[in-house]
Design an enzyme around this catalytic site. Structure first.
Site, short mmCIF file in Angstrom:
data_model
loop_
_atom_site.label_atom_id
_atom_site.label_comp_id
_atom_site.label_asym_id
_atom_site.label_seq_id
_atom_site.Cartn_x
_atom_site.Cartn_y
_atom_site.Cartn_z
N LYS A 72 0.48 -1.56 0.49
CA LYS A 72 -0.14 -0.09 -0.01
C LYS A 72 0.73 1.09 0.23
CE LYS A 72 -4.14 2.09 0.75
NZ LYS A 72 -3.59 3.06 -0.93
N LYS A 96 5.22 2.97 8.41
CA LYS A 96 4.38 2.64 8.53
C LYS A 96 2.60 2.40 8.75
CE LYS A 96 3.97 6.73 6.27
NZ LYS A 96 3.12 7.71 5.32
N LYS A 108 5.16 2.22 -2.98
CA LYS A 108 5.11 3.98 -3.61
C LYS A 108 5.09 3.72 -4.75
CE LYS A 108 4.85 7.66 -1.06
NZ LYS A 108 4.16 8.16 -0.24
N THR A 192 -4.88 12.82 7.04
CA THR A 192 -3.43 13.27 7.00
C THR A 192 -3.31 13.60 8.19
OG1 THR A 192 -2.18 12.19 5.16
CG2 THR A 192 -0.92 12.87 6.07
N ASN A 223 -2.49 19.25 1.42
CA ASN A 223 -3.34 18.73 1.91
C ASN A 223 -3.35 18.65 3.29
OD1 ASN A 223 -4.39 16.16 2.92
ND2 ASN A 223 -5.88 15.94 1.29
N SER A 360 -6.82 5.19 4.55
CA SER A 360 -7.14 4.31 3.20
C SER A 360 -8.05 2.68 3.27
CB SER A 360 -5.83 4.67 2.66
OG SER A 360 -5.32 6.01 1.67
N1 GLU Z 1 0.70 9.26 0.64
C1 GLU Z 1 0.44 9.44 1.69
C2 GLU Z 1 1.75 8.73 2.83
O1 GLU Z 1 3.03 8.67 2.62
C3 GLU Z 1 -1.02 7.76 1.51
C4 GLU Z 1 -0.99 6.64 1.89
C5 GLU Z 1 -1.82 5.59 1.19
O2 GLU Z 1 -2.60 6.21 1.86
O3 GLU Z 1 -1.96 4.70 0.93
O4 GLU Z 1 1.23 7.87 3.61
#
Ligand code: GLU
Length: 433
Positions: A72, A96, A108, A192, A223, A360
């Site tokens: 993810k 994370k 990513k 976030t 955001n 998410s």
């Molecule tokens: N891009 C966000 C992060 O760095 C969200 C990632 C997601 O929701 O999968 O945590």
């Protein structure tokens, strides 16, 4: 790409594993696996531009580790995107998701592009083109993208639609952060910033802060930066400095954040304003640079932009007592040591910005169930997770006298270790012989 002069972000990121490993009895095989991303896809995306010309953009997707579940992580559109950066960002996603206990691994994606220079139609073609190249690499049960720097809900909607057309079935769970009308979740847009806000509320309770005594500076007004600033301002915190990619503004008495957000989103310019109804006018504020913002005399500094903002070059000049990492990787590992020695508490990115991926996860669950939650449910479940993990990590930091970052990595490693060890490591197989 990393050069001799510029250290690799990925190498710097995984350097934190060794320190954290000292505080868990995790099997060395787990650490060894985490040093190597599982799979990487490099693509060239052809896009027909509005003037009829053809441009080719480089895109990347890195799946770092899937021991705890499908991978993810977001997709970023930025001119500095390269494979080294995407590897580091994917590694952080693995950590994370483990920090907040989600059943996901880390990934990513990114495209090397200045999205601000594209028309809306070019942006749509690029978004769809990227998914066409990745359509066999991602999926709701294997790898689930989301928004990141300079991508948003609309981009996620186009990507979901493209994937669904290719696979000839409606597949909302392939991507999160979608518009509500296309299967998004309520509460994902500010998740976030809200997750970071819930961490700060726990810290407020621990340190017995009175919000009206606390000065906050926020670097980055996208955001996440806007959401955390708005929530803190509503609670009485003083937001004394804000910046975007073009520079910042400073006002010791604090800004009216809803007016700043209105101006920024209407005019794309960040300026101090006074709004009466829908009429806003510019008012006095000191103009500062992004570098100056980081070095201000404040209580809480929130880097909410990009990586490597606090490095060995400026770490000694940071005067904030607390740094809350809303961006991914804003503090380099060298700077970490300086901040720790100076008694600055760093609430690490893999905890502080985990609210986005947590909601998410809620979105993915809702898509798969076909049943959608109310906003209160999203907020209360997010708060419960953020508070639980924040307090566990904060306590471990005190008990073991380590940095909050090391405590967060040790926390993640324990969960990752359980998943790896459940399938057997060398110790298990040797015993069986
Ligand atoms: N891009 C966000 C992060 O760095 C969200 C990632 C997601 O929701 O999968 O945590």
């Amino acid at each position: 790409m990393a050069t001799d002069f510029e250290p690799s972000i990925f190498q710097d990121a995984i350097a934190r594993l060794d320190e954290a490993a000292k505080y868990t009895d995790v099997d060395p095989e787990v650490i060894e696996q985490l040093r190597h991303p599982m799979a990487m896809l490099l693509v060239s995306v052809p896009v027909r531009m509005d003037d009829g010309s053809l441009k080719i953009f480089s895109g990347y997707r890195v799946q770092h580790n899937n021991d705890r579940g499908p991978t993810k992580g977001g997709i970023r559109f930025h001119p500095d995107v390269d494979v080294d950066e995407v590897k580091a960002l994917a590694f952080w996603m693995t950590c994370k998701c483990a920090v907040v206990g989600l059943p996901f691994g880390g990934a990513k994606g990114g495209v090397t592009v200045n999205a601000k220079e594209l028309s809306k139609l070019e942006l749509e073609r690029l978004s769809r083109g990227f998914i066409r190249e990745m359509a066999d690499f991602i999926g709701p049960e294997s790898d689930i993208p989301a928004p990141d720097v300079y991508t948003n809900a609309m981009v996620m909607g186009w990507m979901m639609d493209e994937y669904s057309m290719i696979h000839r079935r409606h597949t909302p769970a392939v991507i999160t952060g979608k518009p509500l009308a296309l299967g998004g979740s309520v509460g994902r847009d500010d998740a976030t910033g809200r997750g970071a806000y819930y961490c700060i509320k726990e810290l407020e309770a621990r340190r017995q802060w009175d919000p009206k005594d606390i000065r906050v500076a926020v670097q980055g007004f996208g955001n996440a930066g806007q959401s955390v600033a708005r929530l803190l301002h509503a609670d009485g915190y003083h937001l004394v400095a804000i910046s975007d990619s073009r520079g910042g503004i400073y006002k010791p008495e604090g800004f009216d954040i809803p007016s700043l957000i209105y101006m920024k989103n209407e005019s794309r310019k960040l300026q101090a304003v006074y709004c009466d109804g829908s009429v806003c006018e510019a008012v006095d504020a000191h103009v500062i640079t992004n570098e100056e913002l980081l070095e201000l005399e404040v209580d809480v500094l929130i880097p909410a932009a990009l990586e490597n903002q606090i490095t060995h070059e400026n770490a000694e000049r940071i005067k904030a007592h607390v740094v809350v990492e809303v961006a991914n990787g804003p503090v380099s590992s060298e700077a970490d040591e300086t901040l720790l020695a100076d008694g600055v508490l760093v609430v690490p990115d893999i905890l502080a910005n985990a609210g986005g991926v947590t909601v998410s996860y809620f979105e993915w669950v809702q898509n798969r169930a076909g049943y959608y939650w109310q906003e209160e449910e999203v907020h209360s479940r997010l708060r419960e997770i953020m508070a639980r993990e924040f307090n566990a990590i904060y306590d471990a930091m005190h008990e073991r006298r380590i940095s909050m970052r090391t405590a967060a990595y040790a926390h993640a490693l324990r969960r990752l270790g359980e998943a790896v060890e459940a399938q057997g490591t060398q110790r298990f197989f040797e015993d069986a012989l």
